[in-house]
Design a protein around this motif. Structure first.
Motif, PDB file in Angstrom:
ATOM      1  N   ALA A   1      28.939 129.876 124.957  1.00 38.70           N
ATOM      2  CA  ALA A   1      28.387 129.223 126.156  1.00 38.70           C
ATOM      3  C   ALA A   1      29.068 127.897 126.465  1.00 38.70           C
ATOM      4  CB  ALA A   1      26.880 129.021 125.987  1.00 38.70           C
ATOM      5  N   HIS A   2      29.407 127.136 125.412  1.00 34.32           N
ATOM      6  CA  HIS A   2      29.972 125.802 125.611  1.00 34.32           C
ATOM      7  C   HIS A   2      31.494 125.854 125.741  1.00 34.32           C
ATOM      8  CE1 HIS A   2      26.493 123.225 125.266  1.00 34.32           C
ATOM      9  NE2 HIS A   2      26.111 123.820 124.153  1.00 34.32           N
ATOM     10  N   THR A   3      32.010 125.028 126.633  1.00 31.59           N
ATOM     11  CA  THR A   3      33.461 124.834 126.708  1.00 31.59           C
ATOM     12  C   THR A   3      33.874 123.637 125.861  1.00 31.59           C
ATOM     13  OG1 THR A   3      33.153 123.495 128.715  1.00 31.59           O
ATOM     14  CG2 THR A   3      33.667 125.834 129.020  1.00 31.59           C
ATOM     15  N   ASN A   4      32.934 122.720 125.612  1.00 27.56           N
ATOM     16  CA  ASN A   4      33.193 121.574 124.742  1.00 27.56           C
ATOM     17  C   ASN A   4      33.422 122.080 123.320  1.00 27.56           C
ATOM     18  OD1 ASN A   4      32.374 119.475 122.718  1.00 27.56           O
ATOM     19  ND2 ASN A   4      32.189 118.226 124.563  1.00 27.56           N
ATOM     20  N   ILE A   5      34.594 121.791 122.763  1.00 30.94           N
ATOM     21  CA  ILE A   5      34.963 122.380 121.479  1.00 30.94           C
ATOM     22  C   ILE A   5      34.110 121.869 120.322  1.00 30.94           C
ATOM     23  CG2 ILE A   5      36.769 120.686 120.925  1.00 30.94           C
ATOM     24  CD1 ILE A   5      38.412 123.114 119.849  1.00 30.94           C
ATOM     25  N   LYS A   6      33.621 120.630 120.416  1.00 28.81           N
ATOM     26  CA  LYS A   6      32.755 120.104 119.353  1.00 28.81           C
ATOM     27  C   LYS A   6      31.430 120.865 119.337  1.00 28.81           C
ATOM     28  CE  LYS A   6      32.053 115.610 118.349  1.00 28.81           C
ATOM     29  NZ  LYS A   6      31.506 114.220 118.438  1.00 28.81           N
ATOM     30  N   HIS A   7      30.833 121.052 120.498  1.00 31.87           N
ATOM     31  CA  HIS A   7      29.567 121.770 120.600  1.00 31.87           C
ATOM     32  C   HIS A   7      29.726 123.216 120.117  1.00 31.87           C
ATOM     33  CE1 HIS A   7      28.260 118.780 123.974  1.00 31.87           C
ATOM     34  NE2 HIS A   7      28.318 118.221 122.779  1.00 31.87           N
ATOM     35  N   LYS A   8      30.834 123.825 120.515  1.00 33.09           N
ATOM     36  CA  LYS A   8      31.099 125.212 120.109  1.00 33.09           C
ATOM     37  C   LYS A   8      31.286 125.298 118.592  1.00 33.09           C
ATOM     38  CE  LYS A   8      33.989 127.577 122.641  1.00 33.09           C
ATOM     39  NZ  LYS A   8      33.228 128.727 123.188  1.00 33.09           N
ATOM     40  N   ALA A   9      32.010 124.323 118.030  1.00 39.59           N
ATOM     41  CA  ALA A   9      32.294 124.332 116.586  1.00 39.59           C
ATOM     42  C   ALA A   9      31.025 124.139 115.763  1.00 39.59           C
ATOM     43  CB  ALA A   9      33.311 123.242 116.249  1.00 39.59           C
ATOM     44  N   MET A  10      30.129 123.255 116.202  1.00 42.93           N
ATOM     45  CA  MET A  10      28.902 122.997 115.452  1.00 42.93           C
ATOM     46  C   MET A  10      28.018 124.241 115.386  1.00 42.93           C
ATOM     47  SD  MET A  10      27.723 119.070 116.298  1.00 42.93           S
ATOM     48  CE  MET A  10      27.673 119.266 118.069  1.00 42.93           C
ATOM     49  N   LEU A  11      27.759 124.847 116.533  1.00 38.93           N
ATOM     50  CA  LEU A  11      26.906 126.036 116.558  1.00 38.93           C
ATOM     51  C   LEU A  11      27.561 127.200 115.826  1.00 38.93           C
ATOM     52  CD1 LEU A  11      25.545 125.951 120.240  1.00 38.93           C
ATOM     53  CD2 LEU A  11      24.453 125.100 118.155  1.00 38.93           C
ATOM     54  N   SER A  12      28.864 127.331 115.979  1.00 38.77           N
ATOM     55  CA  SER A  12      29.583 128.434 115.335  1.00 38.77           C
ATOM     56  C   SER A  12      29.539 128.305 113.816  1.00 38.77           C
ATOM     57  CB  SER A  12      31.045 128.460 115.799  1.00 38.77           C
ATOM     58  OG  SER A  12      31.121 128.724 117.179  1.00 38.77           O
ATOM     59  N   LEU A  13      29.674 127.078 113.306  1.00 38.75           N
ATOM     60  CA  LEU A  13      29.686 126.873 111.860  1.00 38.75           C
ATOM     61  C   LEU A  13      28.306 127.139 111.245  1.00 38.75           C
ATOM     62  CD1 LEU A  13      31.565 126.159 109.571  1.00 38.75           C
ATOM     63  CD2 LEU A  13      31.033 123.743 109.906  1.00 38.75           C
ATOM     64  N   ILE A  14      27.245 126.795 111.974  1.00 38.54           N
ATOM     65  CA  ILE A  14      25.891 127.085 111.484  1.00 38.54           C
ATOM     66  C   ILE A  14      25.719 128.588 111.279  1.00 38.54           C
ATOM     67  CG2 ILE A  14      23.452 127.153 112.153  1.00 38.54           C
ATOM     68  CD1 ILE A  14      23.784 124.425 113.400  1.00 38.54           C
ATOM     69  N   TYR A  15      26.148 129.365 112.262  1.00 40.75           N
ATOM     70  CA  TYR A  15      26.019 130.820 112.152  1.00 40.75           C
ATOM     71  C   TYR A  15      27.021 131.397 111.153  1.00 40.75           C
ATOM     72  CZ  TYR A  15      26.300 135.783 113.292  1.00 40.75           C
ATOM     73  OH  TYR A  15      26.322 137.157 113.210  1.00 40.75           O
ATOM     74  N   ALA A  16      28.261 130.923 111.184  1.00 44.85           N
ATOM     75  CA  ALA A  16      29.324 131.491 110.349  1.00 44.85           C
ATOM     76  C   ALA A  16      29.051 131.318 108.857  1.00 44.85           C
ATOM     77  CB  ALA A  16      30.663 130.856 110.701  1.00 44.85           C
ATOM     78  N   CYS A  17      28.299 130.253 108.489  1.00 45.85           N
ATOM     79  CA  CYS A  17      28.036 129.990 107.070  1.00 45.85           C
ATOM     80  C   CYS A  17      26.550 129.940 106.722  1.00 45.85           C
ATOM     81  CB  CYS A  17      28.706 128.680 106.641  1.00 45.85           C
ATOM     82  SG  CYS A  17      30.503 128.715 106.765  1.00 45.85           S
ATOM     83  N   GLY A  18      25.699 130.235 107.693  1.00 45.72           N
ATOM     84  CA  GLY A  18      24.259 130.247 107.421  1.00 45.72           C
ATOM     85  C   GLY A  18      23.709 128.897 107.028  1.00 45.72           C
ATOM     86  N   LEU A  19      24.118 127.842 107.736  1.00 42.97           N
ATOM     87  CA  LEU A  19      23.750 126.475 107.353  1.00 42.97           C
ATOM     88  C   LEU A  19      22.404 126.044 107.926  1.00 42.97           C
ATOM     89  CD1 LEU A  19      27.148 124.623 107.920  1.00 42.97           C
ATOM     90  CD2 LEU A  19      26.309 125.720 105.830  1.00 42.97           C
TER      91      LEU A  19
END
Length: 349
Positions: free
Chosen positions: A187-205
């Motif tokens: 949903a986000h084009t902002n790379i920081k926002h995309k990276a934060m949400l992606s890392l939570i899901y990618a590693c179950g944080l």
């Protein structure tokens, strides 16, 4: 119908107003000058003014106003805080336990600590927890604080072994479909926002685990993420794929974080929890998802999707940093992999 009473909140006497959890009533209450919500006390409250006292028919001679501070209780709370700190409990745990004990002692502000018994705990549960329709998990926090306090700092009449816990609700974790997760993460084009949400899901944080990461916790050569002092002060590692590493490298080149992997507006300042929650809210709006999704839903979805991919529950338990296998087994109840193979007798009619 409502009920109003004096409370002591953050060193000041306030007027707590208990009423039905109704959106219209809350909207009306929020318009009152000085109206605030206490997350720790779970109640709406107002300044202690003569107008509000008259409006809610409260007398200024109320016990809490006449004697707003019990010095013995205050010292006990300070001693409990120091004991928790010396045992190196986390800041969030210390805050939760001290606030919980504060509520219990405030309820018995006119009673000597040495005179409190198990009967008082039961009365508190009925007259405060149940009457105000507070959750069993909140009641459990109070029980934890009481048992720890009276078992360590204040060894008196209360027999901690006889304090019962509330029966837990058997709720299932909230899980998103893979399509919904993908929509949120893209949903986000902002790379920081995309990276934060992606890392939570990618590693179950957990939320706090993400915000406590530093750039040195990424080991791209080994393909792992080091999660330091997570819940229970345990370190663990989680596998991190090349796909998420590429996203994080692009993010790093753009933002060049120093102390924390995800920093706020100021260099070296940790990204705030509230801002992270807003990032998720914005993603949900853009993805047109109307479910009440929280950051923890991404962690639950990670675990469930791992299970559906055939990952052993024991590994999932380690990846999530869970103490007990029982809490991990709950994901078998929300996984659709086996359920989809079950044929309903309705289809044979």
């Amino acid at each position: 119908m409502y009920r109003a009473e004096f409370i002591k909140h953050r060193g000041a006497v306030r007027i707590a107003v208990y009423f039905k959890n109704d959106a219209q009533l809350i909207a009306r209450f929020k318009k009152l000058q000085g109206a605030k919500w206490s997350a720790s006390l779970k109640v709406w409250h107002l300044p202690n003014t003569s107008d509000y006292r008259k409006r809610f028919r409260l007398e200024e001679t109320n016990n809490l106003v006449a004697n707003p501070i019990n010095e013995a209780h205050e010292k006990a709370k300070d001693d409990f805080y120091l004991w928790l700190k010396s045992k190196r409990y986390s800041k969030s745990t210390i805050k939760t336990y001290t606030e919980a004990l504060k509520i219990f002692l405030l309820f018995y502000i006119d009673k000597d600590l040495q005179q409190l018994t198990n009967a008082d705990v039961i009365y508190f549960n009925n007259e405060y927890i149940l009457k105000n329709k507070l959750s069993s998990s909140y009641q459990n926090q109070i029980v934890n604080a009481i048992k720890l306090f009276f078992g360590t700092v204040q060894r008196k009449k209360i027999v901690i072994e006889h304090i019962h816990r509330p029966k837990k609700e058997k709720t299932l974790p909230n899980v998103l479909s893979r399509e919904e997760v993908k929509a949120i993460l893209e949903a986000h084009t902002n790379i920081k926002h995309k990276a934060m949400l992606s890392l939570i899901y990618a590693c179950g944080l957990r939320r706090s685990e993400l915000l406590n990461l530093s750039p040195t916790h990424l080991d791209s050569k080994r393909g792992v993420l080091l999660i330091k002092e997570a819940k229970g002060k345990k370190d663990r590692i989680a596998p991190i794929s090349e796909k998420i590493l590429i996203l994080l490298r692009n993010y790093y080149r753009t933002y060049k974080p120093t102390k924390w992997l995800f920093e706020g507006q100021l260099i070296g300042e940790k990204y705030s929890e509230k801002s992270l929650e807003n990032v998720l809210k914005q993603a949900l709006t853009k993805a047109k998802i109307i479910k009440p999704v929280s950051l923890h839903w991404l962690r639950h979805s990670y675990a469930t999707h791992l299970l559906e991919n055939g990952t052993d529950l024991r590994y999932i338990q380690e990846l999530l940093g869970r103490k007990s296998s029982r809490t991990t087994e709950i994901y078998t109840h929300v996984s659709t992999k086996s359920i989809k193979n079950i044929k309903s007798p309705f289809d044979d009619l």
